[in-house]
Design a protein around this motif. Structure first.
Motif, PDB file in Angstrom:
ATOM      1  N   LEU A 125      -1.307  -8.393  -0.483  1.00 23.75           N
ATOM      2  CA  LEU A 125      -2.380  -7.945  -0.326  1.00 23.75           C
ATOM      3  C   LEU A 125      -3.501  -8.837  -0.867  1.00 23.75           C
ATOM      4  CD1 LEU A 125      -2.118  -4.048  -0.985  1.00 23.75           C
ATOM      5  CD2 LEU A 125      -2.539  -5.249   1.182  1.00 23.75           C
ATOM      6  N   GLU A 126      -2.998  -9.436  -1.992  1.00 25.37           N
ATOM      7  CA  GLU A 126      -3.871 -10.623  -2.838  1.00 25.37           C
ATOM      8  C   GLU A 126      -4.220 -11.743  -1.969  1.00 25.37           C
ATOM      9  OE1 GLU A 126      -2.289 -11.347  -6.332  1.00 25.37           O
ATOM     10  OE2 GLU A 126      -2.423  -9.107  -7.303  1.00 25.37           O
ATOM     11  N   GLN A 127      -3.049 -12.023  -1.388  1.00 24.73           N
ATOM     12  CA  GLN A 127      -3.114 -13.418  -0.386  1.00 24.73           C
ATOM     13  C   GLN A 127      -3.446 -13.265   1.040  1.00 24.73           C
ATOM     14  OE1 GLN A 127       1.045 -14.671  -0.774  1.00 24.73           O
ATOM     15  NE2 GLN A 127       0.827 -15.376  -2.963  1.00 24.73           N
ATOM     16  N   VAL A 128      -3.458 -12.229   1.771  1.00 24.94           N
ATOM     17  CA  VAL A 128      -3.831 -11.809   3.248  1.00 24.94           C
ATOM     18  C   VAL A 128      -5.167 -11.926   3.257  1.00 24.94           C
ATOM     19  CG1 VAL A 128      -3.801 -10.466   4.844  1.00 24.94           C
ATOM     20  CG2 VAL A 128      -1.894 -10.478   3.630  1.00 24.94           C
ATOM     21  N   GLU A 129      -5.702 -12.797   4.088  1.00 28.75           N
ATOM     22  CA  GLU A 129      -7.114 -12.859   4.600  1.00 28.75           C
ATOM     23  C   GLU A 129      -7.493 -12.036   5.537  1.00 28.75           C
ATOM     24  OE1 GLU A 129      -8.154 -16.919   4.623  1.00 28.75           O
ATOM     25  OE2 GLU A 129      -7.251 -17.307   2.772  1.00 28.75           O
ATOM     26  N   ASN A 130      -6.537 -11.577   6.578  1.00 33.06           N
ATOM     27  CA  ASN A 130      -6.599 -11.042   7.935  1.00 33.06           C
ATOM     28  C   ASN A 130      -6.893  -9.593   7.465  1.00 33.06           C
ATOM     29  OD1 ASN A 130      -6.037  -9.219  10.022  1.00 33.06           O
ATOM     30  ND2 ASN A 130      -5.737 -11.254  11.238  1.00 33.06           N
ATOM     31  N   PRO A 131      -8.142  -9.144   7.892  1.00 30.96           N
ATOM     32  CA  PRO A 131      -8.461  -7.549   7.408  1.00 30.96           C
ATOM     33  C   PRO A 131      -7.520  -6.414   8.079  1.00 30.96           C
ATOM     34  CG  PRO A 131     -10.396  -8.465   8.587  1.00 30.96           C
ATOM     35  CD  PRO A 131      -9.274  -9.565   8.435  1.00 30.96           C
ATOM     36  N   GLU A 132      -7.157  -6.802   9.171  1.00 29.64           N
ATOM     37  CA  GLU A 132      -6.356  -5.974  10.017  1.00 29.64           C
ATOM     38  C   GLU A 132      -4.760  -5.925   9.557  1.00 29.64           C
ATOM     39  OE1 GLU A 132      -7.255  -3.751  12.396  1.00 29.64           O
ATOM     40  OE2 GLU A 132      -9.397  -4.387  11.794  1.00 29.64           O
ATOM     41  N   LEU A 133      -4.360  -7.198   9.224  1.00 31.60           N
ATOM     42  CA  LEU A 133      -2.939  -7.413   8.530  1.00 31.60           C
ATOM     43  C   LEU A 133      -2.894  -6.710   7.250  1.00 31.60           C
ATOM     44  CD1 LEU A 133      -0.134  -8.131   8.538  1.00 31.60           C
ATOM     45  CD2 LEU A 133      -1.012 -10.427   7.610  1.00 31.60           C
ATOM     46  N   LYS A 134      -4.182  -6.819   6.331  1.00 35.36           N
ATOM     47  CA  LYS A 134      -4.345  -5.956   5.143  1.00 35.36           C
ATOM     48  C   LYS A 134      -4.287  -4.591   5.229  1.00 35.36           C
ATOM     49  CE  LYS A 134      -6.498  -7.869   1.579  1.00 35.36           C
ATOM     50  NZ  LYS A 134      -7.346  -8.223   0.472  1.00 35.36           N
ATOM     51  N   LYS A 135      -4.832  -3.964   6.244  1.00 38.71           N
ATOM     52  CA  LYS A 135      -4.771  -2.358   6.617  1.00 38.71           C
ATOM     53  C   LYS A 135      -3.345  -2.111   6.746  1.00 38.71           C
ATOM     54  CE  LYS A 135      -9.511  -1.618   8.391  1.00 38.71           C
ATOM     55  NZ  LYS A 135     -10.284  -1.290   9.344  1.00 38.71           N
ATOM     56  N   ILE A 136      -2.598  -2.875   7.712  1.00 40.04           N
ATOM     57  CA  ILE A 136      -1.209  -2.512   7.741  1.00 40.04           C
ATOM     58  C   ILE A 136      -0.395  -2.340   6.605  1.00 40.04           C
ATOM     59  CG2 ILE A 136       1.033  -3.274   9.067  1.00 40.04           C
ATOM     60  CD1 ILE A 136      -0.958  -4.627  11.362  1.00 40.04           C
ATOM     61  N   ILE A 137      -0.611  -3.399   5.691  1.00 39.93           N
ATOM     62  CA  ILE A 137       0.079  -3.385   4.451  1.00 39.93           C
ATOM     63  C   ILE A 137      -0.255  -2.277   3.711  1.00 39.93           C
ATOM     64  CG2 ILE A 137       0.609  -4.760   2.233  1.00 39.93           C
ATOM     65  CD1 ILE A 137       0.386  -7.251   4.047  1.00 39.93           C
ATOM     66  N   GLU A 138      -1.559  -1.871   3.638  1.00 42.58           N
ATOM     67  CA  GLU A 138      -1.682  -0.836   2.615  1.00 42.58           C
ATOM     68  C   GLU A 138      -1.306   0.511   3.005  1.00 42.58           C
ATOM     69  OE1 GLU A 138      -6.215  -2.156   1.291  1.00 42.58           O
ATOM     70  OE2 GLU A 138      -6.101  -1.169   3.210  1.00 42.58           O
ATOM     71  N   ALA A 139      -1.196   0.629   4.396  1.00 42.80           N
ATOM     72  CA  ALA A 139      -0.557   1.878   5.055  1.00 42.80           C
ATOM     73  C   ALA A 139       0.897   1.845   4.838  1.00 42.80           C
ATOM     74  CB  ALA A 139      -0.982   2.015   6.659  1.00 42.80           C
ATOM     75  N   ASP A 140       1.526   0.810   4.846  1.00 46.90           N
ATOM     76  CA  ASP A 140       2.882   0.827   4.842  1.00 46.90           C
ATOM     77  C   ASP A 140       3.354   0.947   3.364  1.00 46.90           C
ATOM     78  OD1 ASP A 140       3.061   1.271   7.468  1.00 46.90           O
ATOM     79  OD2 ASP A 140       3.351  -0.885   7.781  1.00 46.90           O
ATOM     80  N   TYR A 141       2.765   0.624   2.468  1.00 43.94           N
ATOM     81  CA  TYR A 141       3.307   0.599   0.883  1.00 43.94           C
ATOM     82  C   TYR A 141       2.231   1.029   0.039  1.00 43.94           C
ATOM     83  CZ  TYR A 141       6.444  -3.126   3.082  1.00 43.94           C
ATOM     84  OH  TYR A 141       7.325  -3.879   3.746  1.00 43.94           O
ATOM     85  N   ARG A 142       3.026   1.893  -0.739  1.00 48.90           N
ATOM     86  CA  ARG A 142       2.140   2.688  -1.747  1.00 48.90           C
ATOM     87  C   ARG A 142       2.089   1.987  -2.882  1.00 48.90           C
ATOM     88  NH1 ARG A 142       2.508   9.066  -2.759  1.00 48.90           N
ATOM     89  NH2 ARG A 142       2.399   8.756  -0.370  1.00 48.90           N
ATOM     90  N   LYS A 143       0.966   1.819  -3.820  1.00 45.23           N
ATOM     91  CA  LYS A 143       0.848   1.196  -5.229  1.00 45.23           C
ATOM     92  C   LYS A 143       1.261   2.332  -6.044  1.00 45.23           C
ATOM     93  CE  LYS A 143      -2.031  -1.269  -8.031  1.00 45.23           C
ATOM     94  NZ  LYS A 143      -3.616  -1.785  -8.106  1.00 45.23           N
ATOM     95  N   MET A 144       2.464   2.342  -6.719  1.00 44.36           N
ATOM     96  CA  MET A 144       2.755   3.186  -7.748  1.00 44.36           C
ATOM     97  C   MET A 144       2.254   2.951  -9.073  1.00 44.36           C
ATOM     98  SD  MET A 144       4.422   5.235  -5.455  1.00 44.36           S
ATOM     99  CE  MET A 144       5.522   6.457  -6.555  1.00 44.36           C
ATOM    100  N   SER A 145       1.726   3.969  -9.778  1.00 46.55           N
ATOM    101  CA  SER A 145       1.118   3.797 -10.987  1.00 46.55           C
ATOM    102  C   SER A 145       1.910   3.928 -12.224  1.00 46.55           C
ATOM    103  CB  SER A 145      -0.062   4.673 -11.145  1.00 46.55           C
ATOM    104  OG  SER A 145       0.251   5.770 -10.587  1.00 46.55           O
TER     105      SER A 145
END
Length: 145
Positions: A125-145
């Motif tokens: 997520l830090e490296q991806v520049e494409n906003p659509e690809l970033k959305k896919i990653i966000e939807a598929d991976y949960r940031k666990m606190s």
């Protein structure tokens, strides 16, 4: 097709979840009560397909996407009716169990020679520049606190 469902259907739910999280970020939540009331009404008549669609297609995506924001998923949880809240909690508990299982099942010391590297969603997520690809990653991976 994926999991017996059209990938178009899956993408629509992911887009809805992104829309909701982005709307909350912009403080545009006037539609939220009607949407979550409708979800609650759908859950009143037990239907495993509808429940699964809402759990995996909407609630899990909202929780995953919101986990990458400062506010997290808590604001959405507050809008849920009793049946929706049960389903929401089941999704959250399932994801926590999956994360705990993954943490317990790290490769053994003798498996490191195989260059086994997992996908690092936060780094991506830090490296991806494409906003659509970033959305896919966000939807598929949960940031666990």
């Amino acid at each position: 097709m994926w999991g017996g469902r059209s990938t178009t259907t899956i993408c629509r739910h992911e887009r809805l979840a992104h829309y909701l999280v982005e709307s909350y970020t912009k403080a545009v939540t006037v539609e939220f009560p009607n949407l979550f009331d409708t979800v609650e009404a759908l859950l009143q008549n037990p239907n495993p397909e509808i429940e699964n669609l809402i759990a995996v297609g909407l609630f899990e995506d909202i929780q995953n996407i919101a986990s990458h924001s400062d506010f997290g998923a808590a604001p959405f949880r507050q809008l849920l009716g009793p049946r929706s809240l049960l389903l929401w909690e089941e999704v959250d508990a399932r994801m926590k169990r999956a994360a705990a299982w993954a943490a317990r099942n790290k490769p053994r010391w003798w498996q490191f020679w195989r260059h086994r590297r997992g996908f690092d969603a936060e780094r991506a997520l830090e490296q991806v520049e494409n906003p659509e690809l970033k959305k896919i990653i966000e939807a598929d991976y949960r940031k666990m606190s």
